[in-house]
Design a protein around this motif. Structure first.
Motif, PDB file in Angstrom:
ATOM      1  N   ASP A   1      -3.513   4.536  40.765  1.00 10.44           N
ATOM      2  CA  ASP A   1      -2.878   3.537  42.425  1.00 10.44           C
ATOM      3  C   ASP A   1      -3.417   2.728  41.752  1.00 10.44           C
ATOM      4  OD1 ASP A   1      -2.624   6.566  43.883  1.00 10.44           O
ATOM      5  OD2 ASP A   1      -4.387   6.193  44.608  1.00 10.44           O
ATOM      6  N   GLY A   2      -4.156   1.482  41.239  1.00  5.64           N
ATOM      7  CA  GLY A   2      -4.803   0.868  40.921  1.00  5.64           C
ATOM      8  C   GLY A   2      -3.380   0.061  40.459  1.00  5.64           C
ATOM      9  N   LEU A   3      -3.254   0.340  38.988  1.00  2.00           N
ATOM     10  CA  LEU A   3      -2.295   0.257  38.978  1.00  2.00           C
ATOM     11  C   LEU A   3      -1.277  -0.612  39.294  1.00  2.00           C
ATOM     12  CD1 LEU A   3      -0.677  -1.078  35.948  1.00  2.00           C
ATOM     13  CD2 LEU A   3       0.472   1.509  36.131  1.00  2.00           C
ATOM     14  N   LYS A   4      -0.417  -0.008  40.393  1.00  2.36           N
ATOM     15  CA  LYS A   4       0.970  -0.076  41.352  1.00  2.36           C
ATOM     16  C   LYS A   4       0.536  -1.052  42.144  1.00  2.36           C
ATOM     17  CE  LYS A   4       3.439   1.983  44.944  1.00  2.36           C
ATOM     18  NZ  LYS A   4       3.944   3.120  45.743  1.00  2.36           N
ATOM     19  N   GLN A   5      -1.203  -1.151  42.277  1.00  5.42           N
ATOM     20  CA  GLN A   5      -1.819  -2.410  43.454  1.00  5.42           C
ATOM     21  C   GLN A   5      -1.842  -3.741  42.969  1.00  5.42           C
ATOM     22  OE1 GLN A   5      -4.702  -0.976  45.459  1.00  5.42           O
ATOM     23  NE2 GLN A   5      -5.504  -4.261  46.239  1.00  5.42           N
ATOM     24  N   ALA A   6      -2.091  -3.652  41.692  1.00  6.01           N
ATOM     25  CA  ALA A   6      -2.285  -4.784  40.826  1.00  6.01           C
ATOM     26  C   ALA A   6      -0.554  -5.309  40.306  1.00  6.01           C
ATOM     27  CB  ALA A   6      -2.892  -4.694  39.595  1.00  6.01           C
ATOM     28  N   LEU A   7       0.747  -4.077  39.886  1.00  4.87           N
ATOM     29  CA  LEU A   7       1.692  -5.090  39.728  1.00  4.87           C
ATOM     30  C   LEU A   7       2.199  -5.148  40.877  1.00  4.87           C
ATOM     31  CD1 LEU A   7       3.075  -1.610  37.863  1.00  4.87           C
ATOM     32  CD2 LEU A   7       2.502  -4.162  37.065  1.00  4.87           C
ATOM     33  N   THR A   8       2.175  -5.230  41.964  1.00  6.51           N
ATOM     34  CA  THR A   8       2.957  -5.420  43.341  1.00  6.51           C
ATOM     35  C   THR A   8       2.896  -6.308  44.237  1.00  6.51           C
ATOM     36  OG1 THR A   8       2.999  -3.110  44.151  1.00  6.51           O
ATOM     37  CG2 THR A   8       2.633  -4.860  45.989  1.00  6.51           C
ATOM     38  N   GLY A   9       1.148  -7.107  43.258  1.00  6.01           N
ATOM     39  CA  GLY A   9       1.470  -8.664  43.718  1.00  6.01           C
ATOM     40  C   GLY A   9       1.063  -9.885  43.007  1.00  6.01           C
ATOM     41  N   ALA A  10       1.969  -9.151  41.696  1.00  5.37           N
ATOM     42  CA  ALA A  10       1.749  -9.812  40.344  1.00  5.37           C
ATOM     43  C   ALA A  10       3.121 -10.929  40.101  1.00  5.37           C
ATOM     44  CB  ALA A  10       1.903  -9.165  39.284  1.00  5.37           C
ATOM     45  N   GLU A  11       2.910 -12.180  40.380  1.00  8.54           N
ATOM     46  CA  GLU A  11       3.202 -12.870  40.559  1.00  8.54           C
ATOM     47  C   GLU A  11       4.146 -13.840  39.316  1.00  8.54           C
ATOM     48  OE1 GLU A  11       3.677 -16.238  43.693  1.00  8.54           O
ATOM     49  OE2 GLU A  11       2.132 -14.998  43.771  1.00  8.54           O
ATOM     50  N   ILE A  12       2.140 -13.826  38.130  1.00  6.25           N
ATOM     51  CA  ILE A  12       2.646 -14.259  37.026  1.00  6.25           C
ATOM     52  C   ILE A  12       2.304 -12.326  36.176  1.00  6.25           C
ATOM     53  CG2 ILE A  12       1.715 -14.609  35.166  1.00  6.25           C
ATOM     54  CD1 ILE A  12       2.210 -17.774  36.884  1.00  6.25           C
ATOM     55  N   LEU A  13       2.344 -11.846  35.027  1.00  7.40           N
ATOM     56  CA  LEU A  13       1.155 -10.543  34.341  1.00  7.40           C
ATOM     57  C   LEU A  13       1.601 -11.047  33.507  1.00  7.40           C
ATOM     58  CD1 LEU A  13       0.362  -7.657  35.129  1.00  7.40           C
ATOM     59  CD2 LEU A  13       3.399  -6.213  34.403  1.00  7.40           C
ATOM     60  N   VAL A  14       0.276 -10.596  32.578  1.00  8.79           N
ATOM     61  CA  VAL A  14      -0.264 -10.958  31.135  1.00  8.79           C
ATOM     62  C   VAL A  14      -0.461  -9.797  31.015  1.00  8.79           C
ATOM     63  CG1 VAL A  14      -2.097 -11.793  30.113  1.00  8.79           C
ATOM     64  CG2 VAL A  14      -0.717 -12.583  31.759  1.00  8.79           C
ATOM     65  N   LEU A  15      -0.266  -8.819  29.757  1.00  6.83           N
ATOM     66  CA  LEU A  15      -0.212  -7.670  28.802  1.00  6.83           C
ATOM     67  C   LEU A  15      -1.307  -7.575  27.919  1.00  6.83           C
ATOM     68  CD1 LEU A  15       3.259  -6.487  29.406  1.00  6.83           C
ATOM     69  CD2 LEU A  15       1.689  -5.839  31.195  1.00  6.83           C
ATOM     70  N   LEU A  16      -2.165  -7.213  28.219  1.00  8.38           N
ATOM     71  CA  LEU A  16      -3.633  -7.164  26.730  1.00  8.38           C
ATOM     72  C   LEU A  16      -3.862  -6.016  27.029  1.00  8.38           C
ATOM     73  CD1 LEU A  16      -5.116 -10.818  27.687  1.00  8.38           C
ATOM     74  CD2 LEU A  16      -3.849 -10.015  25.265  1.00  8.38           C
ATOM     75  N   LEU A  17      -2.881  -5.030  27.201  1.00  8.57           N
ATOM     76  CA  LEU A  17      -4.162  -3.258  27.120  1.00  8.57           C
ATOM     77  C   LEU A  17      -3.665  -3.152  25.379  1.00  8.57           C
ATOM     78  CD1 LEU A  17      -1.949  -1.571  29.627  1.00  8.57           C
ATOM     79  CD2 LEU A  17      -4.302  -1.701  29.275  1.00  8.57           C
ATOM     80  N   PRO A  18      -4.537  -2.165  24.908  1.00 10.17           N
ATOM     81  CA  PRO A  18      -3.878  -1.241  23.531  1.00 10.17           C
ATOM     82  C   PRO A  18      -3.001  -0.792  23.241  1.00 10.17           C
ATOM     83  CG  PRO A  18      -5.741  -0.873  24.740  1.00 10.17           C
ATOM     84  CD  PRO A  18      -5.410  -1.643  25.442  1.00 10.17           C
ATOM     85  N   LYS A  19      -2.640  -0.587  22.382  1.00  9.12           N
ATOM     86  CA  LYS A  19      -1.338   0.803  22.340  1.00  9.12           C
ATOM     87  C   LYS A  19      -2.105   1.636  22.185  1.00  9.12           C
ATOM     88  CE  LYS A  19       1.794   2.097  19.045  1.00  9.12           C
ATOM     89  NZ  LYS A  19       2.751   2.244  17.362  1.00  9.12           N
ATOM     90  N   THR A  20      -1.786   2.682  23.129  1.00 10.47           N
ATOM     91  CA  THR A  20      -2.573   4.334  22.948  1.00 10.47           C
ATOM     92  C   THR A  20      -1.192   4.776  23.538  1.00 10.47           C
ATOM     93  OG1 THR A  20      -3.038   4.586  25.656  1.00 10.47           O
ATOM     94  CG2 THR A  20      -4.425   3.112  23.712  1.00 10.47           C
ATOM     95  N   PRO A  21      -1.034   6.630  23.393  1.00 10.69           N
ATOM     96  CA  PRO A  21      -0.091   7.252  23.568  1.00 10.69           C
ATOM     97  C   PRO A  21       0.124   6.916  25.979  1.00 10.69           C
ATOM     98  CG  PRO A  21      -0.728   8.869  22.401  1.00 10.69           C
ATOM     99  CD  PRO A  21      -1.561   7.354  22.776  1.00 10.69           C
ATOM    100  N   ALA A  22      -1.251   6.612  26.797  1.00  6.69           N
ATOM    101  CA  ALA A  22      -1.600   6.375  27.540  1.00  6.69           C
ATOM    102  C   ALA A  22      -0.360   4.504  28.224  1.00  6.69           C
ATOM    103  CB  ALA A  22      -2.746   6.443  28.388  1.00  6.69           C
ATOM    104  N   THR A  23      -0.691   3.747  27.021  1.00  6.59           N
ATOM    105  CA  THR A  23       0.119   2.859  27.586  1.00  6.59           C
ATOM    106  C   THR A  23       1.633   2.552  27.113  1.00  6.59           C
ATOM    107  OG1 THR A  23      -0.918   1.266  25.706  1.00  6.59           O
ATOM    108  CG2 THR A  23      -2.114   1.414  27.431  1.00  6.59           C
ATOM    109  N   GLU A  24       2.182   3.115  26.627  1.00  3.40           N
ATOM    110  CA  GLU A  24       3.288   3.179  25.408  1.00  3.40           C
ATOM    111  C   GLU A  24       4.121   2.955  26.964  1.00  3.40           C
ATOM    112  OE1 GLU A  24       5.881   3.871  22.057  1.00  3.40           O
ATOM    113  OE2 GLU A  24       4.255   5.458  22.469  1.00  3.40           O
ATOM    114  N   ASN A  25       5.028   2.019  26.928  1.00  2.00           N
ATOM    115  CA  ASN A  25       5.942   1.588  28.123  1.00  2.00           C
ATOM    116  C   ASN A  25       5.833   1.907  29.007  1.00  2.00           C
ATOM    117  OD1 ASN A  25       8.410   1.227  26.396  1.00  2.00           O
ATOM    118  ND2 ASN A  25       8.773   3.969  26.597  1.00  2.00           N
ATOM    119  N   ILE A  26       3.989   1.038  29.497  1.00  2.00           N
ATOM    120  CA  ILE A  26       3.814   0.475  30.595  1.00  2.00           C
ATOM    121  C   ILE A  26       4.637   0.245  31.173  1.00  2.00           C
ATOM    122  CG2 ILE A  26       2.016  -0.618  29.919  1.00  2.00           C
ATOM    123  CD1 ILE A  26      -0.433   0.822  32.190  1.00  2.00           C
TER     124      ILE A  26
END
Length: 309
Positions: A179-204
């Motif tokens: 739910d937090g991810l959806k909220q974070a994306l909804t307000g993102a005029e500029i989005l920065v990706l700094l996640l590690p590569k894991t099965p859970a983050t692939e194609n996030i």
């Protein structure tokens, strides 16, 4: 004498042989640093995934594998590695990443491309909003993500951070979970990706999550190429839903000369230069961890094998 094997490419040895010895000496460690120790004599391995070492079973006395890279996805699933694995958290890398992310955030916030690339005689008088009126979201609140969030927040931006588990930061709205991810994306005029590569983050960032971003959003990815579904990104750019994507990392590197990213007018390609491990500061981190290992203390930045980072 502590036997340390340097297991990385030859260019790395040229860079690290002096700085790593000096860093160990500074903290009172007597080390025998080589590229050719007999496996059964090795106490620590300073490691890069491009090394020739793929089978860790002969290193029976090894106390830890100290990764030179921030990312561990190329080694964490190696079933022959049963010793502690430590990722690199380098102050020099952190500063470099903070500078790169801040620079490109400001570039998109101020609309600088219009003027840098628009030298055609047209008087463009668009005035950007103040930073306090621009929303920036950072996916990933590890060492690098938190450093970037602090810097961007300090400049007055409204900053939201998202992570797998709950984090807390001053002046940054911290979200987590689905739910937090959806909220974070909804307000993102500029989005920065700094996640590690894991099965859970692939194609996030896929067709569904890209659609959750506000129209006209800009994406900055210095994290991992696998975080983005390339086809979905191209579709979102062509549909004018995403205004621009600045990409520093890719699924296959170097990016092939015929890849559509190079020619796309709404994509900026940089060749994995957002930041890099700096030998001087990284050597101090390695020396500190060897010192802790010799003292029987817990290693700094120990990798969680289950989480993958």
């Amino acid at each position: 004498m502590i036997n340390v094997l340097f297991a990385a490419n030859s260019d790395g040895w040229e860079t690290y042989s002096k700085t790593l010895r000096a860093a160990c000496s500074e903290v009172g460690l007597a080390v025998d640093l080589r590229v050719d120790h007999a496996p059964e004599r090795v106490d620590y391995i300073v490691y890069a995934p491009d090394s020739h070492v793929k089978d860790f079973r002969p290193f029976t006395q090894c106390k830890a594998v100290l990764n030179l890279w921030a990312g561990v996805e190329n080694v964490v699933n190696n079933k022959t590695l049963t010793k502690p694995l430590v990722r690199m958290v380098d102050p020099g890398m952190t500063q470099g990443m903070t500078e790169w992310v801040t620079g490109h955030t400001m570039r998109h916030h101020l609309g600088m491309d219009k003027h840098i690339l628009g030298q055609d005689g047209e008087w463009r008088s668009d005035i950007p909003p103040l930073s306090r009126d621009r929303h920036v979201t950072i996916l990933g609140l590890g060492q690098l993500g938190m450093a970037c969030a602090r810097a961007i927040s300090y400049l007055g931006f409204s900053v939201t951070g998202w992570s797998r588990s709950q984090k807390k930061m001053d002046s940054v709205a911290c979200l987590h979970g689905k739910d937090g991810l959806k909220q974070a994306l909804t307000g993102a005029e500029i989005l920065v990706l700094l996640l590690p590569k894991t099965p859970a983050t692939e194609n996030i960032l896929n067709a569904n999550s890209l659609a959750q971003l506000p129209a006209g959003a800009c994406i900055i990815n210095p994290g991992r190429g696998h975080l983005i579904d390339d086809t979905a990104l191209l579709s979102a750019l062509d549909a004018d839903h995403i205004a621009h994507a600045t990409l520093d990392v890719f699924r296959t590197e170097p990016l092939s000369a015929d890849h559509p990213f190079w020619a796309h007018p709404k994509i900026t390609v940089t060749p994995h230069i957002a930041s890099a491990t700096r030998a001087e500061t990284a050597s101090r981190v390695i020396a500190k961890n060897i010192q802790r290992g010799e003292a029987g203390e817990a290693f700094l930045y120990l990798v969680d094998r289950q989480a993958g980072y």
